[in-house]
Motif scaffolding. Structure first.
Motif, short mmCIF file in Angstrom:
data_model
loop_
_atom_site.label_atom_id
_atom_site.label_comp_id
_atom_site.label_asym_id
_atom_site.label_seq_id
_atom_site.Cartn_x
_atom_site.Cartn_y
_atom_site.Cartn_z
N GLU A 43 0.91 -1.08 -0.02
CA GLU A 43 -0.09 0.03 0.10
C GLU A 43 0.99 1.25 -0.04
O GLU A 43 0.53 2.19 -0.78
CB GLU A 43 -0.89 -0.01 1.09
N HIS A 85 -3.66 -1.04 7.25
CA HIS A 85 -4.39 -0.92 5.67
C HIS A 85 -4.68 0.54 6.00
O HIS A 85 -5.24 1.18 6.84
CB HIS A 85 -5.55 -1.85 5.65
N LEU A 122 -6.36 1.00 -6.70
CA LEU A 122 -6.96 -0.12 -6.63
C LEU A 122 -6.31 -1.10 -5.68
O LEU A 122 -6.88 -2.27 -5.24
CB LEU A 122 -7.08 -0.87 -7.81
N GLU A 123 -4.97 -0.82 -5.25
CA GLU A 123 -4.47 -1.86 -4.42
C GLU A 123 -4.54 -1.21 -3.26
O GLU A 123 -4.13 -2.34 -1.84
CB GLU A 123 -2.86 -1.65 -4.73
N LYS A 125 -7.11 -1.87 -0.84
CA LYS A 125 -8.26 -2.76 -0.64
C LYS A 125 -9.34 -2.58 0.49
O LYS A 125 -10.22 -2.75 0.30
CB LYS A 125 -7.86 -4.36 -0.47
N GLN A 126 -8.65 -1.79 1.35
CA GLN A 126 -9.47 -1.32 2.55
C GLN A 126 -10.09 0.21 2.38
O GLN A 126 -10.38 0.72 3.69
CB GLN A 126 -8.79 -1.74 3.81
N SER A 148 -14.48 0.65 -8.99
CA SER A 148 -13.93 -0.71 -8.36
C SER A 148 -13.34 -0.91 -7.08
O SER A 148 -12.84 -1.97 -6.53
CB SER A 148 -12.91 -1.40 -9.64
N LEU A 149 -13.40 0.32 -6.60
CA LEU A 149 -12.65 0.22 -5.10
C LEU A 149 -13.83 -0.26 -3.96
O LEU A 149 -15.02 0.63 -3.71
CB LEU A 149 -12.57 1.86 -4.59
N GLY A 150 -14.09 -1.37 -3.89
CA GLY A 150 -14.96 -2.14 -3.24
C GLY A 150 -15.52 -1.54 -1.86
O GLY A 150 -16.83 -1.68 -1.53
N LYS A 151 -14.51 -1.06 -1.11
CA LYS A 151 -14.95 -0.61 0.19
C LYS A 151 -15.22 0.70 0.38
O LYS A 151 -15.61 1.19 1.37
CB LYS A 151 -13.72 -1.02 1.13
#
Length: 171
Positions: A43, A85, A122-123, A125-126, A148-151
């Protein structure tokens, strides 16, 4: 004699529990910062790549440097204290109101970030919060990968001069 023995035994037992409790309390509160997790190496590298694509005339991101530096201590970065994170990025630029002189406005404009948004985000993730408001991205399109940033729960790009179309991946 047995009463004196049990009182003495209880008294020393209480002292032992008190000392143990104090020791545990001391461990919990002493130097809390040394127990915080460091940022994740992948990160940290992603943030360095993100910075590389930005224009930062005022060097606002000067703390974002060093092979061994802890990205959780960088300006604008908030990490989870347990996992390390990256959870939040706060890179709000200065708001330019109506009551500023030309010279003040010119200086404030230098404080704004520009350039491009790297897909290295995108890396993270949190990542839950991304604030790039009040910057100047010179009317580039908002990149679709942000969807696409899921969180991601909060995205603030207001007053940052992005192109007018919002990618369908974000909506």
């Amino acid at each position: 004699m047995s009463v004196g023995f049990s009182i003495s035994y209880l008294s020393s037992n209480c002292h032992m529990w008190l000392l143990l409790s104090l020791a545990l309390f001391h461990l919990c509160v002493s130097d809390q910062k040394s127990h915080d997790a460091l940022c994740m190496e992948g990160e940290r590298q992603a943030l360095i790549r993100f910075k590389h694509d930005l224009i930062d005339e005022a060097d606002r991101l000067a703390s974002w440097a060093g092979e061994k530096s802890d990205c959780c201590k960088w300006v604008g970065i908030v990490c989870n204290n347990i996992t390390g994170h990256v959870r939040e990025i706060h890179l709000t630029g200065p708001y330019i109101g109506d009551a500023v002189t030309y010279k003040e406005m010119k200086e404030l404009l230098k404080q704004r970030l520009g350039g491009h948004l790297s897909s290295s985000l995108l890396e993270l993730k949190q990542l839950e919060y991304l604030d790039l408001s009040c910057n100047d991205f010179n009317w580039i399109q908002i990149p679709g990968f942000i969807g696409s940033l899921g969180k991601l729960r909060c995205l603030n790009l207001s007053e940052s001069n992005f192109g007018e179309m919002i990618p369908p991946q974000i909506v």
